[in-house]
Design a protein around this motif. Structure first.
Motif, mmCIF file in Angstrom:
data_model
loop_
_atom_site.group_PDB
_atom_site.id
_atom_site.type_symbol
_atom_site.label_atom_id
_atom_site.label_comp_id
_atom_site.label_asym_id
_atom_site.label_seq_id
_atom_site.Cartn_x
_atom_site.Cartn_y
_atom_site.Cartn_z
ATOM 1 N N ASN A 1 -24.625 -6.561 -58.089
ATOM 2 C CA ASN A 1 -25.252 -5.893 -59.232
ATOM 3 C C ASN A 1 -24.671 -6.343 -60.569
ATOM 4 N N HIS A 2 -23.491 -6.972 -60.524
ATOM 5 C CA HIS A 2 -22.840 -7.428 -61.755
ATOM 6 C C HIS A 2 -23.054 -8.922 -61.996
ATOM 7 N N VAL A 3 -23.790 -9.567 -61.104
ATOM 8 C CA VAL A 3 -24.111 -10.989 -61.272
ATOM 9 C C VAL A 3 -25.561 -11.170 -61.707
ATOM 10 N N TYR A 4 -26.456 -10.316 -61.187
ATOM 11 C CA TYR A 4 -27.880 -10.444 -61.486
ATOM 12 C C TYR A 4 -28.380 -9.253 -62.290
ATOM 13 N N ASP A 5 -29.235 -9.539 -63.262
ATOM 14 C CA ASP A 5 -29.892 -8.447 -63.993
ATOM 15 C C ASP A 5 -30.827 -7.682 -63.062
ATOM 16 N N VAL A 6 -31.518 -8.421 -62.183
ATOM 17 C CA VAL A 6 -32.365 -7.815 -61.150
ATOM 18 C C VAL A 6 -31.869 -8.349 -59.801
ATOM 19 N N PRO A 7 -30.944 -7.646 -59.154
ATOM 20 C CA PRO A 7 -30.353 -8.154 -57.912
ATOM 21 C C PRO A 7 -31.384 -8.292 -56.802
ATOM 22 N N PRO A 8 -31.345 -9.375 -56.028
ATOM 23 C CA PRO A 8 -32.238 -9.506 -54.874
ATOM 24 C C PRO A 8 -31.884 -8.481 -53.813
ATOM 25 N N GLU A 9 -32.905 -7.914 -53.193
ATOM 26 C CA GLU A 9 -32.687 -6.896 -52.174
ATOM 27 C C GLU A 9 -32.783 -7.500 -50.775
#
Length: 382
Positions: A169-177
């Motif tokens: 969550n701290h690497v991507y603005d919209v984290p892949p699920e």
């Protein structure tokens, strides 16, 4: 003299391997694990170690112990039909210049003990029973808050915290699920049968007409484990007794090794583990500032690849190499993703496409042939 301080979240296979590699590269390394002890942090029953995983473990000095404490096999698979007739034997890939077995089976507790002992002997600090509560990034450091109330200031934070990663969550603005394949895996420890001198595979259909894949993996001279891939509603959480009935039902009609396990060993006191098959592939880059992801946190693969742990260990080796080149952190982390992305994507793509094929077979995809090609491609250097 330390090249810097690194904090790794997750004391799984990938996290420990990365810690060993980074320590060897001159970094002061600490691993944080949410579980209260090494034993409680071990999930699953056993693991398949393909030659490329052994090559990566050899780079951090752990391959020999794994082979000595596991079950090295001369072949990758022995394939039987539903009735138990041997159909073919599949050799594993060979890595030039190495004499690794085609496959090594080992229990997860033994593997974790090997990695943990090696990490500690390399100077890695492992802290259990805590996790991350807050991450703040600056140009020259990362400040990490922990559940014990402390704050750590480090040069790099590595997210090795699995498919449900919080660091992601701290690497991507919209984290892949993570995505569910529609199948789950039942696993149980069993005595090693005479046929289990490699991975035993059988396939058939259950009473509903669903394709059922069965495998048996040798882990030691007297021990192995059985896995069964089943169509399952992941919202349903069966009890222990229900899991035993489920396993016997899925194995109904099988002869040969699977029939022996069904009739003799399902009703023992061994725990049956049920896990969903999920996959995820984060887009490049796999870092943001001084926070970087490895393993299942960024490229979780389905178990039919037998490559989840292998790719995580390879990540750690490559990350340490990239950080050792004297480049700025941003360039080093960009290089890390550049070396890893296509290789990991190949494995992720094969895994979920093979599972999709089982639901909707098409003539343009042969999962067995594609699996052989995938494994052979992993012979190439990391």
């Amino acid at each position: 003299m330390s090249n810097g301080n690194v904090l790794i979240l997750g004391a799984g296979i990938g996290g420990l391997a990365t810690a060993i590699a980074l320590s060897g590269a001159g970094y002061g390394t600490t691993v944080i694990e949410i579980q209260p002890s090494m034993h409680s942090s071990v999930y699953g029953v056993g693991i398949i170690q393909a030659p490329n995983q052994l090559r990566a473990l050899d780079a951090i000095g752990c391959a020999r112990q794994c082979v000595e404490q596991g079950y090295p096999a001369k072949f990758m698979n022995r394939v039987y039909d539903r009735d138990g007739n041997l159909v073919r034997t599949v050799p594993g890939p060979k890595i030039p210049g190495h004499d690794f077995p085609a496959m090594n089976g080992i229990t997860r507790p033994r593997l974790h003990a090997i990695l943990t002992e090696k990490a500690r002997s390399a100077g890695v600090v492992i802290e259990y029973d805590k996790t991350i509560t807050d991450i703040k990034q600056f140009d020259d450091r990362v400040e990490v808050g922990l559940t014990d109330g402390s704050t750590r200031t480090v040069d790099l934070l590595v997210g090795a915290d699995g498919v449900r990663s919080v660091v992601r969550n701290h690497v991507y603005d919209v984290p892949p699920e993570p995505r569910y394949t529609g199948k789950s895996v039942l696993r149980i420890n069993i005595p090693r049968l005479p046929e289990m001198d490699a991975i035993v595979r059988q396939e058939g259909r259950n009473a509903n007409g669903d394709r059922v894949g069965v495998g048996m993996v040798p882990l030691a001279e007297d021990l192995g484990y059985l896995f069964v891939n089943i169509v399952h509603d992941r919202s349903v959480r069966p009890s222990t007794d229900e899991l035993r009935e489920m396993l016997k039902r899925e194995l109904a009609g099988f002869g040969g090794p699977s029939g022996v396990v069904r009739d003799r060993y399902v009703d023992t006191g061994e725990e049956i583990v049920l896990r969903p098959e999920e996959w995820v592939l984060g887009p490049a880059p796999w870092h943001k500032g001084r926070v970087v992801l490895i393993g299942d946190a960024v490229h979780a693969v389905t178990p039919n690849t037998a490559q989840g742990a292998a790719q995580a260990v390879e990540d750690g080796i490559v990350l340490a190499e990239c950080l050792s080149g004297g480049r700025p952190v941003e360039q080093a982390l960009t290089a890390y993703t550049g070396r890893r992305y296509e290789r990991c994507k190949l494995v992720v793509d094969y895994g979920y496409k093979a599972r999709r094929w089982e639901f909707h077979p098409t003539p343009d995809f042969d999962p067995q042939e594609m699996g052989i090609r995938m494994r052979q491609s992993l012979v190439e250097p990391i």
